[in-house]
Write a protein that holds these residues in place. Structure first.
Motif, mmCIF file in Angstrom:
data_model
loop_
_atom_site.group_PDB
_atom_site.id
_atom_site.type_symbol
_atom_site.label_atom_id
_atom_site.label_comp_id
_atom_site.label_asym_id
_atom_site.label_seq_id
_atom_site.Cartn_x
_atom_site.Cartn_y
_atom_site.Cartn_z
ATOM 1 N N GLN A 134 1.016 -1.021 -0.018
ATOM 2 C CA GLN A 134 -0.004 -0.134 -0.097
ATOM 3 C C GLN A 134 0.809 1.077 0.111
ATOM 4 O OE1 GLN A 134 -2.735 -0.464 3.335
ATOM 5 N NE2 GLN A 134 -4.236 -1.197 2.236
ATOM 6 N N SER A 135 1.997 1.236 0.487
ATOM 7 C CA SER A 135 2.901 2.249 0.796
ATOM 8 C C SER A 135 3.559 2.641 -0.750
ATOM 9 C CB SER A 135 3.897 1.988 1.946
ATOM 10 O OG SER A 135 4.644 1.030 1.616
ATOM 11 N N GLY A 136 3.531 1.607 -1.609
ATOM 12 C CA GLY A 136 4.091 1.742 -2.920
ATOM 13 C C GLY A 136 5.413 0.918 -3.045
ATOM 14 N N GLY A 137 5.837 0.398 -1.847
ATOM 15 C CA GLY A 137 7.080 -0.334 -1.823
ATOM 16 C C GLY A 137 6.992 -1.734 -2.708
ATOM 17 N N VAL A 138 7.965 -2.317 -3.176
ATOM 18 C CA VAL A 138 8.009 -3.755 -3.768
ATOM 19 C C VAL A 138 8.564 -4.809 -2.770
ATOM 20 C CG1 VAL A 138 8.737 -4.838 -5.877
ATOM 21 C CG2 VAL A 138 8.165 -2.142 -5.968
ATOM 22 N N LEU A 139 7.786 -5.760 -2.834
ATOM 23 C CA LEU A 139 8.492 -7.066 -2.228
ATOM 24 C C LEU A 139 9.078 -7.853 -3.114
ATOM 25 C CD1 LEU A 139 5.219 -7.908 0.089
ATOM 26 C CD2 LEU A 139 7.119 -6.544 0.973
ATOM 27 N N MET A 140 10.432 -7.895 -2.801
ATOM 28 C CA MET A 140 11.248 -8.633 -3.681
ATOM 29 C C MET A 140 12.486 -9.215 -2.859
ATOM 30 S SD MET A 140 12.837 -5.710 -6.112
ATOM 31 C CE MET A 140 13.798 -6.853 -6.838
ATOM 32 N N MET A 141 12.939 -10.469 -3.554
ATOM 33 C CA MET A 141 14.374 -10.924 -2.703
ATOM 34 C C MET A 141 15.602 -10.588 -3.717
ATOM 35 S SD MET A 141 12.797 -14.733 -1.987
ATOM 36 C CE MET A 141 12.659 -15.477 -3.489
ATOM 37 N N PRO A 142 16.582 -10.557 -3.106
ATOM 38 C CA PRO A 142 17.830 -10.309 -3.935
ATOM 39 C C PRO A 142 18.063 -11.227 -4.856
ATOM 40 C CG PRO A 142 18.314 -10.194 -1.324
ATOM 41 C CD PRO A 142 16.656 -10.683 -1.577
ATOM 42 N N GLY A 143 18.534 -10.844 -5.970
ATOM 43 C CA GLY A 143 18.903 -11.517 -7.294
ATOM 44 C C GLY A 143 19.295 -13.074 -7.002
ATOM 45 N N ILE A 144 20.243 -13.023 -6.296
ATOM 46 C CA ILE A 144 21.042 -14.386 -5.777
ATOM 47 C C ILE A 144 20.006 -15.193 -5.190
ATOM 48 C CG2 ILE A 144 21.828 -13.465 -3.583
ATOM 49 C CD1 ILE A 144 23.682 -15.923 -6.078
#
Length: 463
Positions: free
Chosen positions: A152-162
């Protein structure tokens, strides 16, 4: 029924056993889980999802289930192609949902293993390979192409590439490993199930033949007295009707037919013994009975019966069980099939055990299969030499499995070896396969064993 008629069920046959209703119920469970996950992610965690597309993907599954429920009967059995189509649809639908919800950043991507593992236990190898390839392609695509998980705050949930790369590798390895493991175990279970069914059928056939011999012998015994009476009376009538040629001819016909019935019953009685005697026989007689069907197949079968040193009891009279006869018959048949010219059958007994060894002068068991002898369906392909030696057999180890199972059921232990490995033997002719069957004497002794045959008058056989 012979081993030639016992064939394992194919993967496609097993796939046709799955009911449509089973697949529908599983899909409803998946639909309920997907709707719950989407609703919780949106309402509780406030993730910004493409709800329209997510509900559209779930709605397709709902429509597919409703169509299957109303168009097809509940007891419909799916074909191999129909099963593959349904699992492929579920796999692609789940992949589309993961594309909409973060790809490999979504922990629910592990659910891709479900359809692939199920296919390995139910579908054929070709269908399983197709599903595995599809799953690997989907995992690779959603690792690169997917919609991000926005808060909701505009952030993106993502894991590091590795971590994403490691997740991708782990999923591919899991797909390959779980599929291979599930298919391997399922194949073993199916093979054992087919072999046990074949064993029960072989034992049932042998039991029916044994029972039939007893019934025939009983019938011959019971009908002997009335036939003798008919013959006696007809002979007296023939003497008294010498002055009446027509009636004398009828009496002569009655006597001749009574003699014919006597001969028929005598021939039938040779196939069976009296009911109590049918249950036991000398060890040598049982072995010769087991070998009798293979005596005229162009190979010499030599018998040797001997009392071991230190034994105080004479040749035992053993229980004439169908499983013992059929098991020994299969072992002798295997020896005859692969012998060059001669098969030797040796029987020895002591006060505590009975042993039978079967040798042949063939090439012996393949060394790499020696430890697996007795496993069902060991070979899927037959060599040209094997097909020439045993044209009536599938060549999958089923005959030895049946023999081993039936004989162990009677209390025996079986040992398989090659004669060339037994360098201590003085008779160097016996260089082929060696099978040794050993019973504790108490298990099969018909007189002093654990289940002795009762003595006294025979009881009538009721049908």
């Amino acid at each position: 029924m012979t081993q030639a008629t016992i064939k394992p069920l194919g993967d496609r046959t097993r796939a046709n056993w799955i009911r449509l209703r089973t697949m529908i119920v599983l899909r409803w469970v998946a639909i309920a889980g997907q709707l719950t996950a989407i609703t919780v992610a949106d309402r509780l965690f406030g993730l910004q999802l493409e709800l329209g597309l997510c509900y559209f993907a779930v709605g397709i599954s709902v429509v597919g289930n409703l169509v299957a429920m109303f168009v097809f009967p509940e007891n419909k059995r799916l074909s191999e192609l129909e099963n593959l189509s349904m699992v492929l649809f579920d796999l692609c639908q789940l992949g589309f949902l993961l594309f909409l919800t973060g790809g490999l950043h979504n922990p629910f991507c592990l659910l891709l293993l479900g359809p692939v593992t199920i296919s390995a236990t139910t579908l054929s190898l070709r269908s399983t390979v197709i599903l595995c390839c599809t799953a690997i392609v989907l995992v690779s695509l959603i690792a690169v192409y997917h919609l991000p998980l926005n808060t909701q705050s505009g952030g993106v949930l993502m894991m590091p590439g590795i971590f994403v790369f490691g997740h991708w590798i782990a999923l591919i390895i899991s797909i390959l490993f779980s599929t291979s493991y599930s298919r391997w175990v399922t194949t073993e279970i199916h093979s054992m199930s087919d072999a046990l069914v074949a064993t029960q059928m072989a034992l049932a056939r042998e039991q029916k033949l044994t029972d039939l011999g007893g019934v025939v012998a009983a019938a011959a015994h019971e009908l002997g007295t009335p036939l003798a009476t008919i013959k006696l009376v007809s002979a007296e009538l023939l003497d008294e009707l010498k002055d009446n040629p027509e009636l004398a001819a009828d009496a002569e016909l009655i006597r001749n037919q009574a003699d014919r019935c006597r001969d028929i019953l005598r021939d039938m009685g040779r196939a069976g013994k009296d009911d109590l005697h049918l249950r036991q026989a000398p060890l040598s007689a049982v072995i010769e009975e087991a070998a009798e069907p293979h005596m005229g197949r162009g190979k010499t079968i030599e018998f040797a019966f001997g009392q071991a040193a230190g034994a105080t009891l004479n040749q035992p009279s053993i229980l004439r069980k169908p499983e013992i006869i059929h098991g020994l018959r299969n072992l002798i048949q295997n020896a005859v099939d692969f012998a060059d010219s001669t098969v030797w059958v040796e029987a020895n007994w002591t006060d505590t055990q009975i042993s039978i060894r079967i040798f042949d002068d063939g090439k012996g068991f393949p060394p790499h299969l020696l430890g697996r002898i007795g496993d069902p369906l060991m070979r899927r392909r037959r060599s040209r030499r094997s097909a020439t030696q045993r044209p009536e057999y599938e060549g999958m180890g089923l005959g030895l499995f049946i023999a081993k199972t039936l004989l162990e059921r009677s209390g025996a232990e079986l040992h398989f070896a090659n004669g060339s490995d037994r360098t201590s033997r003085a008779d160097l002719r016996k260089l082929g396969a060696v099978v040794e069957v050993v019973w504790p004497r108490s298990k099969i002794d018909a007189v002093a064993g654990e289940t002795p045959i009762p003595t006294g008058e025979n009881t009538p056989i009721t049908i």
